[in-house]
Write a protein that holds these residues in place. Structure first.
Motif, short mmCIF file in Angstrom:
data_model
loop_
_atom_site.label_atom_id
_atom_site.label_comp_id
_atom_site.label_asym_id
_atom_site.label_seq_id
_atom_site.Cartn_x
_atom_site.Cartn_y
_atom_site.Cartn_z
N LEU A 81 0.82 -1.21 0.00
CA LEU A 81 0.00 0.00 0.00
C LEU A 81 0.86 1.26 0.00
O LEU A 81 0.53 2.24 -0.68
CB LEU A 81 -0.96 -0.02 1.20
N GLU A 82 1.96 1.21 0.73
CA GLU A 82 2.86 2.37 0.76
C GLU A 82 3.48 2.60 -0.62
O GLU A 82 3.54 3.73 -1.11
CB GLU A 82 3.97 2.14 1.79
N LYS A 83 3.89 1.51 -1.26
CA LYS A 83 4.52 1.63 -2.58
C LYS A 83 3.51 2.04 -3.65
O LYS A 83 3.81 2.86 -4.51
CB LYS A 83 5.18 0.30 -2.95
N ILE A 84 2.30 1.49 -3.59
CA ILE A 84 1.31 1.80 -4.63
C ILE A 84 0.80 3.24 -4.48
O ILE A 84 0.44 3.87 -5.47
CB ILE A 84 0.13 0.78 -4.61
N ASP A 85 0.83 3.78 -3.27
CA ASP A 85 0.43 5.18 -3.07
C ASP A 85 1.38 6.14 -3.77
O ASP A 85 1.00 7.24 -4.15
CB ASP A 85 0.35 5.52 -1.59
N ALA A 86 2.64 5.72 -3.94
CA ALA A 86 3.65 6.59 -4.56
C ALA A 86 3.56 6.57 -6.09
O ALA A 86 4.14 7.43 -6.75
CB ALA A 86 5.05 6.16 -4.12
N VAL A 87 2.82 5.62 -6.63
CA VAL A 87 2.71 5.47 -8.08
C VAL A 87 1.73 6.50 -8.63
O VAL A 87 0.65 6.71 -8.09
CB VAL A 87 2.25 4.04 -8.44
N LYS A 88 2.13 7.15 -9.72
CA LYS A 88 1.30 8.21 -10.30
C LYS A 88 0.52 7.78 -11.54
O LYS A 88 -0.56 8.28 -11.80
CB LYS A 88 2.18 9.41 -10.68
N THR A 89 1.06 6.84 -12.32
CA THR A 89 0.41 6.45 -13.57
C THR A 89 0.29 4.92 -13.64
O THR A 89 1.02 4.21 -12.95
CB THR A 89 1.24 6.92 -14.78
N PRO A 90 -0.61 4.43 -14.50
CA PRO A 90 -0.71 2.98 -14.69
C PRO A 90 0.60 2.36 -15.17
O PRO A 90 0.95 1.25 -14.77
CB PRO A 90 -1.80 2.83 -15.75
N GLU A 91 1.35 3.08 -15.99
CA GLU A 91 2.62 2.57 -16.49
C GLU A 91 3.62 2.37 -15.35
O GLU A 91 4.34 1.38 -15.32
CB GLU A 91 3.20 3.52 -17.56
N GLU A 92 3.64 3.32 -14.43
CA GLU A 92 4.53 3.19 -13.26
C GLU A 92 4.11 2.00 -12.41
O GLU A 92 4.96 1.29 -11.89
CB GLU A 92 4.50 4.47 -12.43
#
Length: 91
Positions: free
Chosen positions: A41-52
């Motif tokens: 959850l911590e890592k996915i919160d930092a993602v900005k785009t679907p590609e990332e």
């Protein structure tokens, strides 16, 4: 035996202490899963785009793509079946 006024966490700790060792180990595995979930959850919160997100979680992307492929295949088969059924009924 009646427990004194306790929180749910106290009750869980008490229950854990009363478990046989094998079950106690299984409970610690659940705690490990909670750590993995928190890290995800911590890592996915930092993602900005679907590609990332796809780049950050390639295994998860493969799983989801497999699911989408199966759904698409099933939907196509159902559409074709229904179309053929309608064509038979019209004749």
């Amino acid at each position: 035996m009646r427990l004194p006024s306790a929180t749910i966490w106290d009750c869980q700790f008490f229950a854990l202490e009363q478990m046989p060792p094998l079950l106690r180990n299984m409970s610690s595995t659940r705690k490990g899963k909670a750590d993995v979930r928190a890290a995800f959850l911590e890592k996915i919160d930092a993602v900005k785009t679907p590609e990332e997100a796809r780049a950050a979680f390639p295994e998860l992307e493969k799983i989801w793509q497999s699911i989408f492929d199966l759904v698409e295949k099933h939907a196509g088969e159902q559409y074709l079946y229904r179309y053929e059924q309608l064509m038979r009924d019209d004749i």
